[in-house]
Design a protein around this motif. Structure first.
Motif, PDB file in Angstrom:
ATOM      1  N   GLU A 101       0.823  -1.214   0.000  1.00 47.87           N
ATOM      2  CA  GLU A 101       0.000   0.000   0.000  1.00 47.87           C
ATOM      3  C   GLU A 101       0.857   1.264   0.000  1.00 47.87           C
ATOM      4  O   GLU A 101       0.394   2.315  -0.428  1.00 47.87           O
ATOM      5  N   ASN A 121      -6.965   9.017  -1.133  1.00 48.80           N
ATOM      6  CA  ASN A 121      -7.922   8.484  -2.089  1.00 48.80           C
ATOM      7  C   ASN A 121      -7.133   7.855  -3.228  1.00 48.80           C
ATOM      8  O   ASN A 121      -6.382   8.548  -3.918  1.00 48.80           O
ATOM      9  N   GLN A 123      -7.787   5.389  -6.492  1.00 52.53           N
ATOM     10  CA  GLN A 123      -8.738   4.705  -7.374  1.00 52.53           C
ATOM     11  C   GLN A 123     -10.097   4.521  -6.701  1.00 52.53           C
ATOM     12  O   GLN A 123     -10.640   3.427  -6.626  1.00 52.53           O
ATOM     13  N   ASP A 124     -10.647   5.596  -6.193  1.00 49.55           N
ATOM     14  CA  ASP A 124     -11.960   5.623  -5.531  1.00 49.55           C
ATOM     15  C   ASP A 124     -12.024   4.801  -4.250  1.00 49.55           C
ATOM     16  O   ASP A 124     -13.109   4.516  -3.750  1.00 49.55           O
ATOM     17  N   ASP A 125     -10.905   4.375  -3.735  1.00 54.98           N
ATOM     18  CA  ASP A 125     -10.844   3.698  -2.450  1.00 54.98           C
ATOM     19  C   ASP A 125     -10.047   4.552  -1.480  1.00 54.98           C
ATOM     20  O   ASP A 125      -9.262   5.409  -1.880  1.00 54.98           O
ATOM     21  N   SER A 126     -10.229   4.265  -0.214  1.00 58.98           N
ATOM     22  CA  SER A 126      -9.552   5.013   0.830  1.00 58.98           C
ATOM     23  C   SER A 126      -8.451   4.162   1.456  1.00 58.98           C
ATOM     24  O   SER A 126      -8.657   2.983   1.728  1.00 58.98           O
ATOM     25  N   SER A 141      -6.569  -0.484   4.351  1.00 58.91           N
ATOM     26  CA  SER A 141      -7.528  -0.290   3.258  1.00 58.91           C
ATOM     27  C   SER A 141      -8.775  -1.123   3.522  1.00 58.91           C
ATOM     28  O   SER A 141      -8.751  -2.080   4.294  1.00 58.91           O
ATOM     29  N   ARG A 142      -9.863  -0.753   2.860  1.00 60.10           N
ATOM     30  CA  ARG A 142     -11.142  -1.409   3.076  1.00 60.10           C
ATOM     31  C   ARG A 142     -11.418  -2.429   1.973  1.00 60.10           C
ATOM     32  O   ARG A 142     -11.238  -2.156   0.801  1.00 60.10           O
ATOM     33  N   GLY A 143     -11.856  -3.626   2.417  1.00 59.58           N
ATOM     34  CA  GLY A 143     -12.364  -4.629   1.493  1.00 59.58           C
ATOM     35  C   GLY A 143     -13.879  -4.557   1.503  1.00 59.58           C
ATOM     36  O   GLY A 143     -14.457  -3.557   1.937  1.00 59.58           O
TER      37      GLY A 143
END
Length: 187
Positions: A101, A121, A123-126, A141-143
């Motif tokens: 990451e 941010n 690719q539209d993920d945090s 990161s969030r799955g």
């Protein structure tokens, strides 16, 4: 042989070694150090754990070691799904001490910085970044239903740990994981 080696340990060692010798898909070697803990070699890693914990560390014929941890007491337990009291840990050797990451956020500016956490941010993920108690950066990161921590432990081990997505105690979980690594003498 260690100075605390006793003949009674030979039976326990033979039983544990026999389990691994005839278990397809697992590359684990156990060497008895005392009645309760032993050196446990899995893939390229070395742990000091009980025989029952050693049996729960799996490499599936790769460099990646996977095991499950109960969060309430940070004990290595039988594999299970990720839930609020249970996480899955994967470790792998790395040549360059860079978390996956870290590459994703390199050169980017955080969109928010709050209470020691920087949020990026990508690719539209945090991706959330904070400093672990050992000084290494930690990325979360969030799955779909889980969160995944990504960090370097020491200088040659990447740690990926997956835990319940509703938790917000990221720093506490990371700190407890580091304590577990110290307790089991991860090398």
């Amino acid at each position: 042989m260690p100075t605390n080696w006793q003949p009674g340990n030979a039976v326990a060692f033979a039983l544990v070694a026999g389990l691994f010798l005839f278990s397809p898909g697992f590359s684990t070697t156990a060497v008895a150090l005392d009645r309760q803990h032993e050196r446990c070699d899995v893939a390229s890693f070395r742990f000091t754990v009980t025989p029952s914990e050693c049996a729960l560390l799996h490499s599936h014929n790769s460099d990646v070691v996977t095991f499950s941890v109960r969060l309430t007491d940070m004990q290595i337990v039988r594999s299970d799904i990720v839930r609020d009291s249970h996480m899955i840990v994967r470790i792998r050797p790395v040549e360059v001490p860079t978390a996956r990451e870290e590459v994703a956020v390199r050169g980017k500016q955080p969109i928010t910085v709050t209470a020691g956490r920087s949020e990026y941010n990508v690719q539209d993920d945090s991706i959330i970044k904070f400093q672990g108690v050992d000084g290494h950066p930690v990325y979360v990161s969030r799955g779909l239903t889980t969160l995944e921590g990504d960090r370097i432990y020491g200088t040659r081990i990447e740690v990926l740990y997956q835990f319940d997505g509703h938790r917000n105690d990221l720093e506490a979980i990371d700190s407890q994981l580091l304590e577990l690594f110290k307790r089991i003498d991860l090398q």
